[in-house]
Each structure stands twice: as structure tokens, then as C-alpha cells.
Write a protein that holds these residues in place. Structure first.
Motif, PDB file in Angstrom:
ATOM      1  N   GLU A 309       0.826  -1.209   0.000  1.00 29.73           N
ATOM      2  CA  GLU A 309       0.000   0.000   0.000  1.00 29.73           C
ATOM      3  C   GLU A 309       0.863   1.263   0.000  1.00 29.73           C
ATOM      4  O   GLU A 309       0.417   2.319  -0.442  1.00 29.73           O
ATOM      5  CB  GLU A 309      -0.938  -0.005   1.206  1.00 29.73           C
ATOM      6  N   GLN A 310       2.077   1.143   0.517  1.00 25.09           N
ATOM      7  CA  GLN A 310       2.946   2.305   0.611  1.00 25.09           C
ATOM      8  C   GLN A 310       3.645   2.632  -0.714  1.00 25.09           C
ATOM      9  O   GLN A 310       4.411   3.597  -0.803  1.00 25.09           O
ATOM     10  CB  GLN A 310       3.991   2.091   1.705  1.00 25.09           C
ATOM     11  N   THR A 311       3.380   1.834  -1.758  1.00 25.80           N
ATOM     12  CA  THR A 311       3.971   2.109  -3.069  1.00 25.80           C
ATOM     13  C   THR A 311       3.049   2.943  -3.953  1.00 25.80           C
ATOM     14  O   THR A 311       3.411   3.271  -5.078  1.00 25.80           O
ATOM     15  CB  THR A 311       4.296   0.795  -3.805  1.00 25.80           C
ATOM     16  N   ARG A 312       1.889   3.320  -3.460  1.00 27.72           N
ATOM     17  CA  ARG A 312       0.895   3.997  -4.305  1.00 27.72           C
ATOM     18  C   ARG A 312       1.369   5.374  -4.785  1.00 27.72           C
ATOM     19  O   ARG A 312       1.094   5.768  -5.919  1.00 27.72           O
ATOM     20  CB  ARG A 312      -0.438   4.112  -3.575  1.00 27.72           C
ATOM     21  N   LEU A 313       2.062   6.108  -3.928  1.00 25.72           N
ATOM     22  CA  LEU A 313       2.548   7.415  -4.351  1.00 25.72           C
ATOM     23  C   LEU A 313       3.523   7.269  -5.520  1.00 25.72           C
ATOM     24  O   LEU A 313       3.393   7.965  -6.545  1.00 25.72           O
ATOM     25  CB  LEU A 313       3.242   8.135  -3.185  1.00 25.72           C
ATOM     26  N   ALA A 314       4.500   6.380  -5.379  1.00 25.83           N
ATOM     27  CA  ALA A 314       5.474   6.173  -6.456  1.00 25.83           C
ATOM     28  C   ALA A 314       4.794   5.678  -7.722  1.00 25.83           C
ATOM     29  O   ALA A 314       5.157   6.082  -8.835  1.00 25.83           O
ATOM     30  CB  ALA A 314       6.550   5.187  -6.000  1.00 25.83           C
ATOM     31  N   MET A 315       3.789   4.816  -7.572  1.00 31.02           N
ATOM     32  CA  MET A 315       3.072   4.318  -8.738  1.00 31.02           C
ATOM     33  C   MET A 315       2.244   5.410  -9.401  1.00 31.02           C
ATOM     34  O   MET A 315       2.049   5.424 -10.618  1.00 31.02           O
ATOM     35  CB  MET A 315       2.190   3.133  -8.358  1.00 31.02           C
ATOM     36  N   ASP A 316       1.766   6.357  -8.607  1.00 34.31           N
ATOM     37  CA  ASP A 316       0.984   7.457  -9.159  1.00 34.31           C
ATOM     38  C   ASP A 316       1.862   8.410  -9.963  1.00 34.31           C
ATOM     39  O   ASP A 316       1.502   8.805 -11.079  1.00 34.31           O
ATOM     40  CB  ASP A 316       0.280   8.208  -8.027  1.00 34.31           C
ATOM     41  N   ILE A 317       3.014   8.798  -9.416  1.00 37.58           N
ATOM     42  CA  ILE A 317       3.808   9.832 -10.078  1.00 37.58           C
ATOM     43  C   ILE A 317       4.876   9.273 -11.013  1.00 37.58           C
ATOM     44  O   ILE A 317       5.300   9.965 -11.949  1.00 37.58           O
ATOM     45  CB  ILE A 317       4.456  10.767  -9.036  1.00 37.58           C
ATOM     46  N   GLY A 318       5.329   8.030 -10.801  1.00 35.87           N
ATOM     47  CA  GLY A 318       6.396   7.467 -11.619  1.00 35.87           C
ATOM     48  C   GLY A 318       6.084   7.447 -13.107  1.00 35.87           C
ATOM     49  O   GLY A 318       6.851   8.001 -13.917  1.00 35.87           O
ATOM     50  N   PRO A 319       4.972   6.829 -13.533  1.00 33.94           N
ATOM     51  CA  PRO A 319       4.644   6.816 -14.963  1.00 33.94           C
ATOM     52  C   PRO A 319       4.463   8.208 -15.549  1.00 33.94           C
ATOM     53  O   PRO A 319       4.819   8.458 -16.703  1.00 33.94           O
ATOM     54  CB  PRO A 319       3.337   6.013 -15.009  1.00 33.94           C
ATOM     55  N   ALA A 362      13.104   3.617   2.350  1.00 32.59           N
ATOM     56  CA  ALA A 362      12.657   4.899   2.905  1.00 32.59           C
ATOM     57  C   ALA A 362      12.372   5.933   1.828  1.00 32.59           C
ATOM     58  O   ALA A 362      11.611   6.881   2.072  1.00 32.59           O
ATOM     59  CB  ALA A 362      13.689   5.443   3.881  1.00 32.59           C
ATOM     60  N   VAL A 363      12.958   5.790   0.621  1.00 30.85           N
ATOM     61  CA  VAL A 363      12.734   6.784  -0.424  1.00 30.85           C
ATOM     62  C   VAL A 363      11.824   6.281  -1.541  1.00 30.85           C
ATOM     63  O   VAL A 363      11.658   6.958  -2.557  1.00 30.85           O
ATOM     64  CB  VAL A 363      14.069   7.284  -1.026  1.00 30.85           C
ATOM     65  N   LEU A 364      11.224   5.107  -1.360  1.00 23.06           N
ATOM     66  CA  LEU A 364      10.241   4.634  -2.328  1.00 23.06           C
ATOM     67  C   LEU A 364       8.870   4.428  -1.688  1.00 23.06           C
ATOM     68  O   LEU A 364       7.840   4.593  -2.342  1.00 23.06           O
ATOM     69  CB  LEU A 364      10.718   3.320  -2.971  1.00 23.06           C
ATOM     70  N   LEU A 365       8.866   4.086  -0.409  1.00 17.36           N
ATOM     71  CA  LEU A 365       7.611   3.811   0.284  1.00 17.36           C
ATOM     72  C   LEU A 365       7.100   5.072   0.982  1.00 17.36           C
ATOM     73  O   LEU A 365       7.874   5.844   1.534  1.00 17.36           O
ATOM     74  CB  LEU A 365       7.804   2.691   1.305  1.00 17.36           C
ATOM     75  N   PHE A 366       5.776   5.250   0.952  1.00 14.00           N
ATOM     76  CA  PHE A 366       5.159   6.417   1.580  1.00 14.00           C
ATOM     77  C   PHE A 366       3.859   5.984   2.242  1.00 14.00           C
ATOM     78  O   PHE A 366       2.937   5.507   1.578  1.00 14.00           O
ATOM     79  CB  PHE A 366       4.879   7.496   0.529  1.00 14.00           C
ATOM     80  N   ASP A 367       3.808   6.134   3.563  1.00  9.59           N
ATOM     81  CA  ASP A 367       2.635   5.751   4.342  1.00  9.59           C
ATOM     82  C   ASP A 367       1.801   7.001   4.606  1.00  9.59           C
ATOM     83  O   ASP A 367       2.242   7.919   5.317  1.00  9.59           O
ATOM     84  CB  ASP A 367       3.074   5.118   5.664  1.00  9.59           C
ATOM     85  N   ARG A 377       8.356  14.552  -0.453  1.00 10.24           N
ATOM     86  CA  ARG A 377       9.307  15.244  -1.324  1.00 10.24           C
ATOM     87  C   ARG A 377      10.472  14.318  -1.673  1.00 10.24           C
ATOM     88  O   ARG A 377      10.937  14.304  -2.824  1.00 10.24           O
ATOM     89  CB  ARG A 377       9.824  16.499  -0.619  1.00 10.24           C
ATOM     90  N   ALA A 378      10.949  13.539  -0.693  1.00  8.26           N
ATOM     91  CA  ALA A 378      12.072  12.626  -0.940  1.00  8.26           C
ATOM     92  C   ALA A 378      11.700  11.582  -1.983  1.00  8.26           C
ATOM     93  O   ALA A 378      12.489  11.292  -2.886  1.00  8.26           O
ATOM     94  CB  ALA A 378      12.500  11.955   0.363  1.00  8.26           C
ATOM     95  N   VAL A 379      10.504  11.009  -1.874  1.00  3.53           N
ATOM     96  CA  VAL A 379      10.060  10.014  -2.860  1.00  3.53           C
ATOM     97  C   VAL A 379      10.037  10.634  -4.250  1.00  3.53           C
ATOM     98  O   VAL A 379      10.553  10.066  -5.223  1.00  3.53           O
ATOM     99  CB  VAL A 379       8.676   9.452  -2.495  1.00  3.53           C
TER     100      VAL A 379
END
Length: 640
Positions: A309-319, A362-367, A377-379
Motif C-alpha cells: 500500500e505504501q507504493t501507491r505514491l510512487a506508482m501514481d507519479i512514476g509513470p 525509505a525513499v520509495l515507500l510512503f505511508d 518530497r524525498a520520494v
């Protein structure tokens, strides 16, 4: 035992739990033994600090700048590989064992090479690898004729394996080198290494095998030509237990059962594009995927099951950041997929392996429940940095590590554009000066600084290049070029540079040539001037100038001098300094194009159209401290 609180120290007369006590009169009492120990501890700490300062800070007596940095003196260390053999293709098969008491690998590699100069020796990089000498074989590709191996030896100091041949390899012919070997899954996060985490449900230890090859550790995983200029294609096969998955740079081509090993699978991956050895990667784990299919490119994030669940931010902005860079460069991301892996043990923030980017958790997961705005910001910034590398570093790679800033500086600069695209309300572009320029100033004002580009040889010297000079100063000079050339010319030059050196290597002079050509075409640079002439003053010498501007009536006297905190340190270093300014009569704070230049000269004077105020270096697009005096500074100060 934890650190005692003030209350515990003050209310301790009966228990005598700590060594600091109060008398009945309220005075603090410390025993002589404790005093002696504290003094001894202080002396030890002072001695350690002195030793660290002596050994870690470069210092050469009677030199204005450390000799090894200023003149790039060659030090003892692993020598470069000969240029007589160029790798073309690697066929790599590797079996990692993730078992308590057996963290090893079995590997086999076949390297097809082209001979550019006749030689009777083959030199490969290896480190902490045991070669099966009976397996080493060399044959000519055209007719399968074997070439007899006359001698083999390790050169541990230079991290090489040297194969001597009974006859010379002929210039222009292609040969195949076959080797089997044994390696280690080490626990210090370099090469092919082991990591672990605790399963939150079973409390069992879960083992992972991951890679970190940059800058010089592919040689820990397989024998190779481990320099960035030795680009080749790779076909990778990885064996794994059937309850785990494996990843590599390219998508999986097929999976087959390992014949002689129960419940094991061979995963065979598609051939990579031309790439440097430090970008090869593989991961074997039981991590779980979170997938998103966008524009026919499979985007997958891997993490521990209870962190998905903590990968959703990276999945949202990465693509979205990836798509932004595709449009910005006008070049599609060249691989069919991107995997991003949150590795439990990782020595860096992230690594841009082509198609398989690895991250510290710590820089890929966001809770969303407990993570902070700074975590978010780090992610975003780390993700944008690594995605920018897919073009600057992966598609076009510096020829050698002395131009590390060609990839790290660009990634550090472009990340601001990527983050600004997905989070425009952050106004992150306005943070560049404080985050990057001033970070570069802090290091570059020291006597122990070094130029952006200087000759490196040993692995230790190469690792020392990964510092704020390569990242932040590199990004800052790129921003300066953008501002004095103009966005349109700068961007067109970058695109031309990427197209010219796609799947190849480049040096800083290659970038300067392309930008000069583009600037001349656009009329943004005088025909008898080159970007190299300007930018060599910023890349091959260290430091930065303080520019002083003093107004005398209609004229301004401008001078430059190297900025340093050490007043005993003086050098006559000079730079090409773009001088931009705005005034009360011609106000435009966004016009950062240079109206004058300091052309590696100590000073000059010119006329200026101003009445009450004028401002030098708006937005600090030039990499210099600016001091301006007389009417403007006094009038502006009166407004504050």
C-alpha cells in the motif's frame, strides 16, 4: 540502559542509579573516578577527531590546492583495461544460493569480443571471484578454432584476471571467451549481495539477493570489462527457487525447470540494448508486485507484501514523470518495462539500473498515515532523479568516471522539472538555489574541494567523485548554461546530444561541441566563441568567484576573485562569468541572459541604465556570490 532524564538525575540520592548526584545542599557531586574517565574520554575523542581530519581531508603543504586534485596526479591503484579488445555480447548464467551457511553463486559467462589490436593477452575485471581455470576457453567465432591458453593469473591489486594465450588474437576478428566461476553473496551491499527482512506474519527471516554494480562492482558478480566505455549487449539467465521470483533489466523471455535441481526454475531474459556493465542488475526475492500498464510499457513496483500500500505514491507519479521526460527529450524510453524495487538493505538512496531501478525502502515507500511532507518530497525527487538517468547516464553514458557530473549533474538538474510537472503547487524550481547552488558553494569554498572534472584511476578515487561537487555543482553549471543560452537553444542542443550519442559514450567536450553548434545556428553565441572556452573555466578548475560590482555614476566597475573562507589561501583563478542584471529603468527579473561577460579577466567596466537601483545576477543563475554597492544596495536596504 537508556539515557537518564534530567528528573532522574536530580532525584537520585537514594537509588544511586547514576553517577551524578546532589548533596543535601543541592550541589552536584561527581566522583573523582568518573571525572577521570570523562577527561580520558574527551582526550580520546579529540585524538580521534584529529586523526580523522588528518587522514580524510586532502592536504598538501605549500600547495594552494591539494596536488592530487588540482593537477590530477596519477596515484597507485587498479590500472585501466587495455583498449585492444572490445566486448560485444555477454551470455550470463548465474545461480544464487540464499541458504543459511551458503550465500554463494555459481556462474558461467560467454563473452563475444572484437579485437581492435592484435594481442596475446586478455584482461578482465574480477573481484572476490574464484575462476574455474579448467573451464577457461577461447575460440574464434568465424570457424570455432580454439586458441590455446598458456597461462592464467589473478592480479588482486588491480582487480584483474589475466589470460595469456599461445598465439595472438588477430585484429579485426571476433572471439568468444568462456569462463565458469564461483562468487559470494556478500553482506556489504556491493556487487551481488544478500539482504533480508522479517516476515511480519511468521517472524521468519526472508532472504533476498540484489545488485549494486555502480561504479565498479559488476566485477564482483561476473568476470567482465567493467568500465563504462565497454558497452555491450547482455543476455541474462538466473536460476531461483520456485517460490521466489527473479528480475533483470529486460522482460522475461521464458522460464524452464532446472533439470538437476528440484523445485528450481531458470528464468531466461531478453537481450538488452547496448549498455555499460555498471547498469546490469538482477534481483531474486519473494517481494510482491504492484503493476500499472501505461503506454504499452509495464511499470511495476516491488516491495514486501505488507508494504504494498505504501507504493501507491510512487506508482501514481512514476509513470507520469517518465512520460514527461519522453516528451521533454523527444525520445521514447527505449526499454519495454520498468521495475522499481524497494530493497530492505541498500547502500544508496537509489540506483538507476536500466529497466530495474533499485531503491532504499525509505525513499520509495510512503505511508499516508505517518509519513511527512518531507518524506513525500524525498520520494518524488529521488524517483525523478533516477528516471532522468534513463536518458542521461543510461542511453548516453560518460566515457569515464572523470565526467561523472555528465550524468549526475543532469539528473540532479532535471529532477526539478519532473517534480514540478507532477506537483506544480510545490514551486520546487524556486528551491534550486538553496538546495543545489548553496550546497555546491559550501563545499567549493573549502581548500579541500576539487574540480568537476579531474583524472581518476583507482576505485577509491572513483568513489570519491560521488559528492556534492558532481551532483549539486554539476546541476548548477547546467542551469547556468540553460540561462545564458536560453531554454530553446539549450533544450534543442540536449536533444541533439542524446540523438548523436544514443547507446554510446560521450565526454564533456562532445556536449560542448553540440551546444556550440546549436548556439551558433540560433545566433545565441558569437561565431568566434565556443561553449568549451567558457565552460572549461568552470569544470577543470575548482572553486567559484565572488563578483564585486561598484557603480560610479553611469559606469559600473566589475571584478572577480575566488571565494574562500580561508584567507591564507589565495589563487589567481579566473572564470568566464555571465553578467546579468536588471534596473529600475529596465526592469525584468526573469531576463537572465548575460548583458556583459567577464572573460577570464580580473575586472572591467561598462555603462548601465539605472537611476535609483540595479540588481546583479537575478535568480542567481550565475554560479557566483555577487556584491553590488552604491545607490542600489542602499536604496534596496531602505525598503527592507
Amino acid at each position: 540502559m537508556g539515557v537518564p532524564t534530567t528528573a532522574e538525575l536530580e532525584n537520585n540520592s537514594n537509588q544511586k542509579k547514576y553517577t551524578v548526584n546532589r548533596t543535601s545542599k543541592g550541589d552536584l557531586v561527581i566522583s573523582k573516578i568518573v571525572c577521570g574517565l570523562l577527561v580520558l574520554l574527551a582526550m580520546i575523542l579529540i585524538a580521534l577527531a584529529a586523526l580523522l581530519t588528518y587522514f580524510l581531508l586532502p592536504y598538501c603543504p605549500n600547495e594552494a590546492t591539494p596536488e592530487a586534485l588540482r593537477k590530477a596526479v596519477v596515484k597507485d591503484g587498479p590500472a585501466r583495461l587495455p583498449r585492444s579488445i572490445q566486448p560485444l555480447h555477454y551470455r550470463l548464467q548465474i545461480i544464487p544460493f540464499l541458504e543459511e551457511g551458503n550465500f554463494t553463486t555459481n556462474g558461467a559467462v560467454q563473452i563475444n569480443v572484437n579485437v581492435t589490436e592484435s594481442t596475446n593477452k586478455i584482461e578482465l575485471n574480477i573481484n572476490d571471484i574464484e575462476i574455474n581455470q579448467h573451464s577457461v576457453a577461447v575460440k574464434r567465432v568465424s570457424d570455432d578454432k580454439s586458441v590455446k591458453v598458456s597461462d592464467q593469473k589473478y592480479d588482486n591489486e588491480s582487480q584483474k584476471y589475466i589470460i595469456s594465450l599461445a598465439e595472438s588474437l588477430k585484429e579485426g576478428d571476433q572471439y568468444q571467451i568462456a569462463i565458469t566461476y564461483n562468487g559470494k553473496l556478500n553482506d556489504y551491499m556491493q556487487g551481488f549481495y544478500r539482504s533480508s527482512y522479517i516476515d511480519s506474519n511468521t517472524k521468519d527471516v526472508r532472504w533476498i539477493a540484489s545488485t549494486q554494480f555502480s561504479p565498479t562492482d559488476a566485477r564482483r558478480a561476473f568476470p567482465c570489462f567493467d568500465e563504462p566505455s565497454f558497452k555491450a549487449k547482455y543476455t541474462v539467465s538466473i536460476a531461483r527457487p520456485s517460490n521466489m521470483t527473479s528480475l533483470s533489466n529486460m522482460p522475461k523471455r521464458e522460464s524452464v525447470v532446472v533439470v538437476d535441481r528440484k523445485d528450481w526454475i531458470w528464468d531466461h531474459f531478453k537481450e538488452t540494448p547496448q549498455m555499460s556493465s555498471y547498469l546490469v542488475a538482477f534481483v531474486v526475492s519473494d517481494l510482491q508486485p504492484f503493476r500499472f500498464n501505461s503506454s504499452e510499457k509495464l511499470f511495476t513496483i516491488w516491495s514486501r507484501r505488507d508494504a504494498l500500500e505504501q507504493t501507491r505514491l510512487a506508482m501514481d507519479i512514476g509513470p507520469r514523470i517518465l512520460s514527461y521526460f519522453e516528451r521533454y527529450f523527444g525520445i521514447d524510453y527505449p526499454l519495454p518495462k520498468i521495475d522499481m524495487v524497494a530493497v530492505p538493505d541498500f547502500g544508496f538512496n537509489a540506483m538507476e539500473n536500466w529497466g530495474l531501478i533499485t531503491f532504499r525502502e525509505a525513499v520509495l515507500l510512503f505511508d499516508e498515515k505517518i509519513s511527512t511532507v518531507e518524506d513525500k518530497r524525498a520520494v518524488a525527487t529521488v524517483l525523478a532523479h533516477e528516471l532522468a538517468h534513463q536518458w542521461f547516464g543510461n542511453l548516453v553514458t560518460p566515457k569515464w568516471w572523470d565526467d561523472l557530473w555528465l550524468k549526475e549533474g543532469f539528473a540532479s538538474y532535471l529532477l526539478y522539472y519532473g517534480v514540478n510537472f507532477v506537483f506544480p503547487d510545490w514551486n520546487i524550481l524556486t528551491e534550486f538555489i538553496m538546495t543545489e547552488v548553496h550546497k555546491a558553494f559550501a563545499i567549493d569554498s573549502l581548500k579541500s574541494t576539487h574540480p568537476l572534472t579531474f583524472t581518476v584511476h583507482s576505485t577509491d578515487e572513483i568513489r570519491q567523485m560521488f559528492d556534492p561537487i558532481s551532483y549539486s555543482k554539476g546541476a548548477s553549471i547546467i542551469r547556468m548554461i540553460n540561462n545564458f543560452l536560453g531554454e530553446r537553444t539549450f533544450k534543442a542542443g540536449l536533444i541533439k546530444y542524446l540523438h548523436t550519442f544514443t547507446y554510446s559514450n560521450a565526454r564533456r567536450d562532445d556536449l560542448w561541441d553540440v551546444l556550440t553548434q546549436q548556439a551558433h545556428e540560433d545566433g545565441n553565441l558569437h561565431d568566434d566563441l565556443s561553449i568549451k572556452e567558457i565552460m572549461d573555466s568552470w569544470t577543470v578548475q575548482s572553486g567559484f568567484p565572488v563578483v564585486t560590482a561598484v557603480r560610479n555614476g553611469k559606469r559600473v566597475d566589475v571584478s572577480q576573485k575566488r571565494f574562500t573562507f580561508d584567507k591564507s589561501f589565495a589563487e589567481d583563478t579566473l572564470w568566464w562569468v555571465p553578467l546579468s542584471y536588471t534596473t529600475d529603468l529596465r526592469t525584468n527579473f526573469d531576463d537572465t541572459s548575460p548583458k556583459q561577460w567577464l572573460k577570464k579577466e580580473t575586472g572591467k567596466n561598462f555603462e548601465i541604465e539605472a537611476n535609483r537601483w540595479w540588481l546583479v545576477n537575478p535568480h542567481q543563475t550565475g554560479i557566483s556570490h555577487s556584491s553590488f554597492f552604491m545607490t542600489s544596495s542602499l536604496w534596496i536596504a531602505s525598503l527592507l
